[in-house]
Scaffold this motif. Sequence first.
Motif, PDB file in Angstrom:
ATOM      1  N   ILE A 219       1.080  -1.073   0.068  1.00  0.00           N
ATOM      2  CA  ILE A 219       0.176   0.007   0.036  1.00  0.00           C
ATOM      3  C   ILE A 219       0.932   1.332  -0.040  1.00  0.00           C
ATOM      4  CG2 ILE A 219      -1.777   1.182   1.208  1.00  0.00           C
ATOM      5  CD1 ILE A 219      -2.817  -1.639   2.313  1.00  0.00           C
ATOM      6  N   SER A 220       0.688   2.139  -0.887  1.00  0.00           N
ATOM      7  CA  SER A 220       1.540   3.133  -1.230  1.00  0.00           C
ATOM      8  C   SER A 220       1.682   4.065  -0.006  1.00  0.00           C
ATOM      9  CB  SER A 220       1.158   3.896  -2.313  1.00  0.00           C
ATOM     10  OG  SER A 220      -0.354   4.499  -1.838  1.00  0.00           O
ATOM     11  N   ASN A 221       0.775   4.294   0.978  1.00  0.00           N
ATOM     12  CA  ASN A 221       1.104   5.368   2.150  1.00  0.00           C
ATOM     13  C   ASN A 221       1.322   4.507   3.478  1.00  0.00           C
ATOM     14  OD1 ASN A 221      -1.487   4.343   2.239  1.00  0.00           O
ATOM     15  ND2 ASN A 221      -2.478   6.312   2.986  1.00  0.00           N
ATOM     16  N   VAL A 222       2.160   3.060   3.256  1.00  0.00           N
ATOM     17  CA  VAL A 222       2.484   2.477   4.414  1.00  0.00           C
ATOM     18  C   VAL A 222       4.090   2.730   4.291  1.00  0.00           C
ATOM     19  CG1 VAL A 222       3.033   0.439   5.409  1.00  0.00           C
ATOM     20  CG2 VAL A 222       0.631   0.821   4.392  1.00  0.00           C
ATOM     21  N   VAL A 223       4.716   3.376   5.573  1.00  0.00           N
ATOM     22  CA  VAL A 223       6.022   3.445   5.696  1.00  0.00           C
ATOM     23  C   VAL A 223       6.611   2.010   5.992  1.00  0.00           C
ATOM     24  CG1 VAL A 223       7.824   4.776   6.833  1.00  0.00           C
ATOM     25  CG2 VAL A 223       5.561   6.057   6.427  1.00  0.00           C
ATOM     26  N   ASP A 224       6.240   1.447   7.180  1.00  0.00           N
ATOM     27  CA  ASP A 224       6.721   0.171   7.805  1.00  0.00           C
ATOM     28  C   ASP A 224       5.681  -0.361   8.431  1.00  0.00           C
ATOM     29  OD1 ASP A 224       8.504  -1.605   8.164  1.00  0.00           O
ATOM     30  OD2 ASP A 224       9.660  -0.457   9.713  1.00  0.00           O
ATOM     31  N   ILE A 225       5.671  -1.679   8.747  1.00  0.00           N
ATOM     32  CA  ILE A 225       4.955  -2.685   9.335  1.00  0.00           C
ATOM     33  C   ILE A 225       5.652  -3.793  10.211  1.00  0.00           C
ATOM     34  CG2 ILE A 225       4.516  -4.004   7.152  1.00  0.00           C
ATOM     35  CD1 ILE A 225       1.942  -4.817   8.375  1.00  0.00           C
ATOM     36  N   ASN A 226       5.022  -4.145  11.381  1.00  0.00           N
ATOM     37  CA  ASN A 226       5.716  -5.184  12.018  1.00  0.00           C
ATOM     38  C   ASN A 226       4.603  -6.058  12.426  1.00  0.00           C
ATOM     39  OD1 ASN A 226       8.262  -3.993  12.162  1.00  0.00           O
ATOM     40  ND2 ASN A 226       7.788  -2.777  14.062  1.00  0.00           N
ATOM     41  N   VAL A 227       4.745  -7.338  12.062  1.00  0.00           N
ATOM     42  CA  VAL A 227       3.512  -8.037  12.156  1.00  0.00           C
ATOM     43  C   VAL A 227       4.051  -9.284  13.341  1.00  0.00           C
ATOM     44  CG1 VAL A 227       2.464 -10.322  11.185  1.00  0.00           C
ATOM     45  CG2 VAL A 227       2.738  -8.190   9.732  1.00  0.00           C
ATOM     46  N   SER A 228       3.099  -9.414  14.159  1.00  0.00           N
ATOM     47  CA  SER A 228       3.212 -10.301  15.281  1.00  0.00           C
ATOM     48  C   SER A 228       2.494 -11.767  15.268  1.00  0.00           C
ATOM     49  CB  SER A 228       3.130  -9.680  16.680  1.00  0.00           C
ATOM     50  OG  SER A 228       3.332 -10.887  17.736  1.00  0.00           O
ATOM     51  N   LEU A 229       2.928 -12.895  14.841  1.00  0.00           N
ATOM     52  CA  LEU A 229       2.296 -14.118  14.655  1.00  0.00           C
ATOM     53  C   LEU A 229       1.769 -14.332  15.969  1.00  0.00           C
ATOM     54  CD1 LEU A 229       1.195 -16.444  13.044  1.00  0.00           C
ATOM     55  CD2 LEU A 229       3.508 -17.270  13.492  1.00  0.00           C
ATOM     56  N   GLU A 230       2.450 -14.027  17.216  1.00  0.00           N
ATOM     57  CA  GLU A 230       1.970 -14.611  18.394  1.00  0.00           C
ATOM     58  C   GLU A 230       0.889 -14.077  19.111  1.00  0.00           C
ATOM     59  OE1 GLU A 230       5.839 -15.758  17.760  1.00  0.00           O
ATOM     60  OE2 GLU A 230       5.054 -13.706  17.765  1.00  0.00           O
ATOM     61  N   ASP A 231       0.460 -12.856  18.977  1.00  0.00           N
ATOM     62  CA  ASP A 231      -0.632 -12.254  19.382  1.00  0.00           C
ATOM     63  C   ASP A 231      -1.410 -11.877  18.343  1.00  0.00           C
ATOM     64  OD1 ASP A 231       0.679 -10.261  18.364  1.00  0.00           O
ATOM     65  OD2 ASP A 231       0.900  -9.101  20.472  1.00  0.00           O
ATOM     66  N   LYS A 232      -1.238 -12.202  16.898  1.00  0.00           N
ATOM     67  CA  LYS A 232      -2.097 -11.922  15.774  1.00  0.00           C
ATOM     68  C   LYS A 232      -2.421 -10.428  15.599  1.00  0.00           C
ATOM     69  CE  LYS A 232      -2.796 -16.654  16.118  1.00  0.00           C
ATOM     70  NZ  LYS A 232      -2.178 -17.492  15.343  1.00  0.00           N
ATOM     71  N   THR A 233      -1.471  -9.717  15.614  1.00  0.00           N
ATOM     72  CA  THR A 233      -1.462  -8.303  15.590  1.00  0.00           C
ATOM     73  C   THR A 233      -0.459  -7.607  14.401  1.00  0.00           C
ATOM     74  OG1 THR A 233      -0.036  -7.600  17.392  1.00  0.00           O
ATOM     75  CG2 THR A 233      -2.343  -7.902  17.739  1.00  0.00           C
ATOM     76  N   ALA A 234      -0.718  -6.459  14.243  1.00  0.00           N
ATOM     77  CA  ALA A 234       0.369  -5.894  13.155  1.00  0.00           C
ATOM     78  C   ALA A 234       0.459  -4.221  13.764  1.00  0.00           C
ATOM     79  CB  ALA A 234       0.054  -5.877  11.778  1.00  0.00           C
ATOM     80  N   ILE A 235       1.639  -3.639  13.580  1.00  0.00           N
ATOM     81  CA  ILE A 235       1.688  -2.240  13.997  1.00  0.00           C
ATOM     82  C   ILE A 235       2.080  -1.824  12.537  1.00  0.00           C
ATOM     83  CG2 ILE A 235       3.116  -0.469  15.244  1.00  0.00           C
ATOM     84  CD1 ILE A 235       3.408  -2.448  17.400  1.00  0.00           C
ATOM     85  N   ILE A 236       1.407  -0.715  12.109  1.00  0.00           N
ATOM     86  CA  ILE A 236       1.493  -0.155  10.829  1.00  0.00           C
ATOM     87  C   ILE A 236       1.976   1.196  11.014  1.00  0.00           C
ATOM     88  CG2 ILE A 236       0.378   0.438   8.602  1.00  0.00           C
ATOM     89  CD1 ILE A 236      -1.431  -1.606   9.111  1.00  0.00           C
TER      90      ILE A 236
END
Length: 436
Positions: free
Chosen positions: A385-402
């Motif tokens: 997605i063009s306006n996403v700078v970075d993303i950290n995905v956590s499989l353990e707690d099923k979350t992502a920080i965008i």
Amino acid sequence: MLFIYNFIFILSEMAPYLLFGFLVAGILSQLIPTSWVQRHLAGKGYSPIIKSAMIGVPLPLCSCGVIPVMASLRKQGANIPAMLSFILSTPQTGVDSILATYALLGLPMAIYRPFIALITALLGGSIYYWTSKKDIEKETDELEKSNGINNKDTNIKYEINTIHIISESIHYGFITLPREISRTLIFGIVIASIITTFIPPGIITNFMNVGVLQIFMAILVGIPIYVCATASIPVALSLIYLGASPGSALAFLIAGPATNIATISVVKQFLGKKAVIIYILTMVFSALFFGITFDYLVNIYPFFNISHIAHIQHSHEAFYNPIKVLSLLLFALILVLGLFNIDPWMYIKKRTKKSSQTDSYMKIKINGMTCNHCAQKITTLIKNISNVVDINVSLEDKTAIIYGNPSLEEINRVLNTEGYSAEIIEDKILCNCNCQ
């Protein structure tokens, strides 16, 4: 000491081929997105079955890793025969396991194995379609009328970033994929090393001289257990060392990776009881038939004779090849990172990430994420997605920080093409100034 030597030798034989296989697997993960696969796995006729089988053979997914992909594709409209074909062909082989098969079991097995995966998939999918043709066509008509086969989302255009594609290919090939197979691969090599070190060669023939009985026993052992396509190779090598026929080893290579209790239960859940029956019977028949056929070819044509591979203890001089040593060191590092779930890629990105501007911070919960393959796929989707700078995905707690400014609607529009969905947990603004 001999056990350690055998362990290192088997690992060194596989290392150069697996490293190349991981690289190709990473490239395929970027060039063949699930949304592209989905468009070709729905519809009437035998075409989706054929495409599913051909797509599944090179994909580096094990019998557990293929589960979320199959479930997602099924939810998006892929029909049951195509999914049955897909789940039969995909776990048996992958570019990494084909190359590793060549390294330890020789060219005949490396050629025969993907061929069997293709035929098995075509057989299983075709049987289901032939016995349920009217139901499949009715389901396809209903999906088309209700837009269940969603093609509009597949037209989403992303910015093509060559550097991003290369980096994600390397990350998937050398971090995500090894993380999924490292434990079972190490276990398989340990078993092979124990057998070749402490058990006399040829012992199986003292109990079972009949090749068909050996093949049948290999199938019974292989069906319920979980072993990935790559990890099954050293186990098959040890079976030949113990005196099993090459056809028995091949039967284990077919039944072991393709089936396990978890996969069987998921096939029943998503595809139904009939699909489970066809799935198991097709696998048993294929393993038995091709195992017997391979033993017959071994007796007729010298090309198929692979009996020499059992004598691994007599070939240790090849271990000192500098290419194999370098490959072994790199491969051992990759396995250790995968074994302890260490991702240096994410650490480097966090250290080098520059926040010279005020960015939005969004934490989302992701529904449908079940494995490392899912986490990598979601990372790729959202980063495109063009306006996403970075993303950290956590499989353990099923979350992502965008980091960036995408809307939840845009995120879900992208994730929905692969069968995932998201909901916001936090939505903040990160400020780089000194204000409180």
